[in-house]
Design a protein around this motif. Structure first.
Motif: not given
Lengths: 119, 183
Positions: B32-35, B76-90
């Motif tokens: 939930e927190r990562m969501y 986990l936060y770092k992975i979530a941040v990284n994946e979110s930014i990657t998604f937007i950049n893609r």
């Protein structure tokens, strides 16, 4: 409305009913099984590549010394082999190394700040 | 939030016999927190759901590389941040998509998202947030919505506390200016 604190009061984002309970169930179903063997092989392969490159670089350096290059040529060869080795090391790093880096980076930051993420 | 002993959890995550069960507990505790970290960046529920799955699949795939030197939550936060930014950049790197188009794309997805029930003021607030650079938006979200300490944000995004304070201050100014303009 310029008082931006007001936007915190109500979360406009919603989720489907029971989303988080179902998320856990669905995610756990699709998680791949763990196999430990490929990991060992991967590192062994990387090591072999690095050792081969270092050996090649050493032989090349030896050959260059034998034909007595000028100082400028020797520097160029040394730079070239060094760059080549670095490139291979970096292109060999994969997700696992990246996430280890993330953890290391987080450790450094936590150690510096003396705080942890409060849960 | 479930309380657990990090050392014990790490041992269970590294042990093949208990790994899967332990990871299920991690998902239960942090999903939930990562969501919300992800959702506030990508905005639409469907995209957040996809990115969140990637976050936990990456965590699972790389769990052996987690040695417990940092807190599990920070990792986990770092992975979530990284994946979110990657998604937007893609999305932004798509050849036919300009940065403005990508932002308006996020906004239009939000507007058609059945899991967004904000009014016009809330929509305008999201428009204001989209004027911020990605990293600044992330910092703003963590401080404003999650009320995290700057020190904790610093451990996640890798920016000094001083720079984060300045970034947040500028973000607030930009958002206020946007809202005044569109008032």
């Amino acid at each position: 409305m310029n008082n931006i604190d007001n936007f915190k009061k109500k979360n406009p984002f919603t989720v489907p009913e029971n989303y988080f309970e179902e998320f856990e169930k669905k995610l756990m179903e699709q998680l791949p099984e763990k196999t430990s063997e490929p990991k060992k092989q991967k590192f062994t392969t990387i090591k072999k590549v690095i050792i081969s490159l270092v050996a090649t670089a050493a032989v090349m350096a030896g050959v260059m010394f034998m034909i007595k290059p000028t100082t400028q040529e020797a520097v160029t060869v040394a730079e070239a082999t060094n760059t080549e080795t670095q490139e291979v090391v970096f292109t060999s790093s994969e997700d696992e190394d990246f996430y280890q880096f993330l953890e290391d980076d987080a450790t450094r930051k936590e150690a510096t700040s003396g705080y942890y993420v409060s849960l | 939030m479930a309380q657990w002993n990090e050392t014990e959890m790490l041992q269970r995550l590294q042990n093949a016999d208990t790994q899967r069960e332990a990871f299920a507990q991690v998902v239960r505790t942090y999903s939930e927190r990562m969501y919300w970290v992800v959702r506030r960046v990508v905005l639409s529920h469907d995209d957040a759901n996809d990115v969140l799955q990637n976050v936990f699949i990456k965590a699972w795939t790389n769990i052996e590389s987690f040695k417990g030197d940092a807190k599990l939550s920070t990792w986990l936060y770092k992975i979530a941040v990284n994946e979110s930014i990657t998604f937007i950049n893609r999305q932004r790197m798509h050849p036919s998509t300009s940065i403005d188009d990508a932002d308006s794309g996020l906004l239009s997805k939000l507007e058609s998202d059945e899991y967004f029930d904000g009014d016009e003021l809330q929509r305008n607030f999201q428009r204001a947030l989209l004027t911020l650079p990605e990293k600044q938006r992330l910092v703003f979200n963590m401080k404003y919505f999650d009320e995290m300490k700057y020190e904790d944000i610093s451990a996640i995004v890798g920016t000094s506390v001083g720079a984060l304070k300045a970034s947040y201050h500028h973000a607030v100014q930009k958002i206020r200016a946007f809202l005044e303009q569109t008032d």
